[in-house]
Design an enzyme around this catalytic site. Structure first.
Site, PDB file in Angstrom:
ATOM      1  N   HIS A 187       7.294  17.629 -80.441  1.00 32.10           N
ATOM      2  CA  HIS A 187       5.912  18.063 -80.637  1.00 32.10           C
ATOM      3  C   HIS A 187       5.325  17.327 -81.848  1.00 32.10           C
ATOM      4  O   HIS A 187       6.068  16.969 -82.778  1.00 32.10           O
ATOM      5  CB  HIS A 187       5.882  19.577 -80.857  1.00 32.10           C
ATOM      6  CG  HIS A 187       4.525  20.157 -80.985  1.00 32.10           C
ATOM      7  ND1 HIS A 187       3.830  20.154 -82.167  1.00 32.10           N
ATOM      8  CD2 HIS A 187       3.717  20.764 -80.071  1.00 32.10           C
ATOM      9  CE1 HIS A 187       2.656  20.740 -81.989  1.00 32.10           C
ATOM     10  NE2 HIS A 187       2.556  21.112 -80.728  1.00 32.10           N
ATOM     11  N   VAL A 189       3.947  18.052 -84.626  1.00 35.68           N
ATOM     12  CA  VAL A 189       4.210  18.482 -86.000  1.00 35.68           C
ATOM     13  C   VAL A 189       5.680  18.360 -86.382  1.00 35.68           C
ATOM     14  O   VAL A 189       6.041  18.607 -87.534  1.00 35.68           O
ATOM     15  CB  VAL A 189       3.745  19.931 -86.263  1.00 35.68           C
ATOM     16  CG1 VAL A 189       2.258  20.071 -86.059  1.00 35.68           C
ATOM     17  CG2 VAL A 189       4.518  20.922 -85.405  1.00 35.68           C
ATOM     18  N   LYS A 190       6.537  17.987 -85.430  1.00 35.64           N
ATOM     19  CA  LYS A 190       7.962  17.900 -85.715  1.00 35.64           C
ATOM     20  C   LYS A 190       8.294  16.615 -86.470  1.00 35.64           C
ATOM     21  O   LYS A 190       7.419  15.820 -86.814  1.00 35.64           O
ATOM     22  CB  LYS A 190       8.764  17.988 -84.413  1.00 35.64           C
ATOM     23  CG  LYS A 190       8.585  19.294 -83.652  1.00 35.64           C
ATOM     24  CD  LYS A 190       8.967  20.495 -84.472  1.00 35.64           C
ATOM     25  CE  LYS A 190       9.192  21.765 -83.671  1.00 35.64           C
ATOM     26  NZ  LYS A 190       8.231  22.069 -82.640  1.00 35.64           N
ATOM     27  N   VAL A 191       9.572  16.394 -86.731  1.00 37.44           N
ATOM     28  CA  VAL A 191      10.011  15.272 -87.572  1.00 37.44           C
ATOM     29  C   VAL A 191       9.607  13.936 -86.969  1.00 37.44           C
ATOM     30  O   VAL A 191       9.252  12.995 -87.682  1.00 37.44           O
ATOM     31  CB  VAL A 191      11.534  15.348 -87.782  1.00 37.44           C
ATOM     32  CG1 VAL A 191      12.022  14.181 -88.642  1.00 37.44           C
ATOM     33  CG2 VAL A 191      11.911  16.675 -88.434  1.00 37.44           C
TER      34      VAL A 191
END
Length: 391
Positions: A187, A189-191
Site C-alpha cells: 500500500h 503508505v507502507k515501506v
C-alpha cells in the site's frame, strides 16, 4: 500555512514512472512476466523459495488462511493492535477469532501472554489452528518464542509482515524461518509500494501451489495437475473455488522498481527515527524502541502520551491536524469494533492494547520527509502539548 505533512507517503522516482510506462506499453497488462519477476525478487529478499502476488495484503492473508485449511469451527488468534484485516481474513473462512494482548514495549503480540492463553486453551481443548503475529510498525515480533510455542501446541503461523518488508529478526529476514507463510503489503503508505498489492512468501511448495491457485479463480493451466484429460492447448480447469486476487503487470513493475530502493528507504526511515529521539527529548511522551533481537523497517513512529495527557489526546490530535500535521492513530483495538463486539468481545478484555490505544499518536515518517519538516512536526507537537496542559 505550511503544506500538509501526512503520517506516511509514497516516494515515486522517474525510474518508477518509466518502469510502469514500460509495462503499460508491453504486450501484457495482467498475468505477464513482470508479476513472476516481482514474486521471485520478494521471495529472494525474504529468504523464501516461493512468492505469490495478490492485489492486496488482505487478499494474501485470506488465501494464506485457506491454504492452511482454516474453515468453520477452527480458531485463529491474532493481536488486537492491528488493522482489521489481520482478523477478518479468518472470518472470511468462517473461523472463530480470538486475540492475545500486546507487549507494552514493542506493542506486538506478547509471547508470554500467548503461552498463558495456550496453556488454558489446551486444558479446554480450544487450541488455535493458526496464530497470526503482526510485526507492528515494522518491528518484528519475538518469532523464535512464538515458533517454539507452535511446536509445543501444534498451530500454524502466518506472519503478518504488512508493515515489515526488509525487517529482520536476529539478523534473518522476517518470514524466512519461523512461519508457514509470511505476508507483505505494498500500500502507498507502507515501506515500499506497488500502488495496491500484497505478497505471500513461503518455503513450502504445497502451500505456494494452493495459494497460487486461489488467487487465480481456482483455475489451473498446468497439464500435470489436470483431473480430466486435456483435449487441447486451450484447456484449463477450475479445481477449487478461488478468487480474482491477481496483481497486474503495472503494479508488479512499480514494485520491482521500488524494491531497488528498499534499503535506502529503510535507512532514511531509521535516520528520521534517530532524529525524533533527539527532538522529542524531554517531552511528556513515551517513544517506541527496538528490541535487541530486532531490525525494524520503521513503517510507523507511534508515541505514547503520558497518562496526564490521556484525556487531551483528541485535543492534541486536532491541533496537529489543524496545523497540517497528518498525525494518525494506529490502531483502534480490533476487539472494540462493533462487528467484533457483536461476536461477544468487549472493552476491558485486552487492557495493555486498550491503554496503548488510549494514548498513542503516530507522527509523520516517510523517506521524503525532510529534516526541516520533521523539526516543524515536533515544534507543532510541543505547541499542542502546551495548549493541552493549559486546558
Amino acid at each position: 500555512m505550511a503544506n500538509f505533512i501526512p503520517y506516511g507517503r509514497q516516494s515515486i522516482s522517474v525510474a518508477d514512472v518509466e518502469a510502469v510506462c514500460d509495462a503499460l506499453t508491453s504486450d501484457f497488462l495482467t498475468q505477464g512476466p513482470v508479476v513472476g519477476e516481482f514474486e521471485q525478487a520478494v521471495a529472494d529478499l525474504s529468504g523464501c523459495k516461493f512468492g505469490i502476488a495478490a492485489n492486496s495484503a488482505t487478499s494474501a492473508l485470506h488465501v494464506a488462511c485457506l491454504a492452511l485449511g482454516v474453515s468453520e469451527g477452527d480458531r485463529v488468534w491474532t493481536t488486537p493492535n492491528t488493522f482489521i484485516a489481520s482478523a477478518n481474513c479468518a472470518r472470511y473462512c468462517y473461523a472463530d477469532v480470538d486475540f492475545v494482548d500486546i507487549d507494552p514495549q514493542t506493542y506486538n503480540l506478547c509471547p508470554i501472554k500467548l503461552a498463558e492463553k495456550l496453556a488454558q486453551a489446551a486444558q479446554e481443548d480450544k487450541l488455535p489452528k493458526v496464530v497470526i503475529p503482526v510485526h507492528f510498525g515494522g518491528h518484528p515480533c519475538d518469532m523464535r518464542a512464538i515458533y517454539e510455542l507452535s511446536q509445543q501446541y501444534g498451530f500454524a503461523i502466518i506472519e503478518d509482515a504488512s508493515h515489515a518488508i526488509g525487517a529482520k529478526f536476529k539478523g534473518t529476514p522476517v518470514g524466512s524461518r519461523y512461519s508457514d507463510i509470511c505476508i507483505f503489503s505494498f500500500h502507498p503508505v507502507k515501506v515500499m509500494t506497488s500502488a495496491e498489492g500484497g505478497m505471500a512468501v513461503t518455503n513450502k511448495e504445497p502451500l505456494a501451489e494452493r495459494m497460487r491457485l486461489l488467487v487465480n479463480q481456482g483455475v489451473s493451466k498446468n497439464k500435470r495437475e489436470f483431473e480430466n484429460r486435456s483435449p487441447g492447448d486451450w484447456y484449463y480447469e477450475q479445481q477449487t473455488l478461488g478468487f480474482n486476487y491477481r496483481m497486474t503487470e503495472l503494479q508488479a513493475a512499480l514494485g520491482l522498481s521500488q524494491l531497488k530502493r528498499l534499503t535506502s528507504f529503510i535507512e532514511r526511515r531509521r535516520e528520521l527515527v534517530q532524529g525524533y529521539y533527539q527532538l522529542l527529548r524531554g517531552l511528556p511522551v513515551q517513544l517506541p524502541g527496538e528490541a535487541d533481537y530486532a531490525y525494524s523497517s520503521w513503517h510507523l513512529f507511534p508515541i505514547l502520551l503520558n497518562e496526564a495527557l490521556t484525556e487531551q489526546r483528541a485535543t492534541i490530535f486536532k491541533y496537529l491536524r489543524d496545523h497540517n500535521i497528518g498525525t494518525q492513530v494506529h490502531y483502534i483495538p480490533v476487539h472494540t469494533q462493533p462487528y467484533y463486539q457483536q461476536l461477544g468481545f468487549h472493552c476491558g478484555q485486552f487492557p495493555i492494547a486498550e491503554d496503548y490505544y488510549a494514548r498513542t499518536l503516530s507522527l509523520p515518517l516517510f523517506p521524503d520527509l525532510s529534516d526541516q519538516e520533521q523539526e516543524h512536526v515536533v515544534n507543532v507537537l510541543k505547541e499542542a502539548i502546551d495548549q493541552a496542559f493549559i486546558l
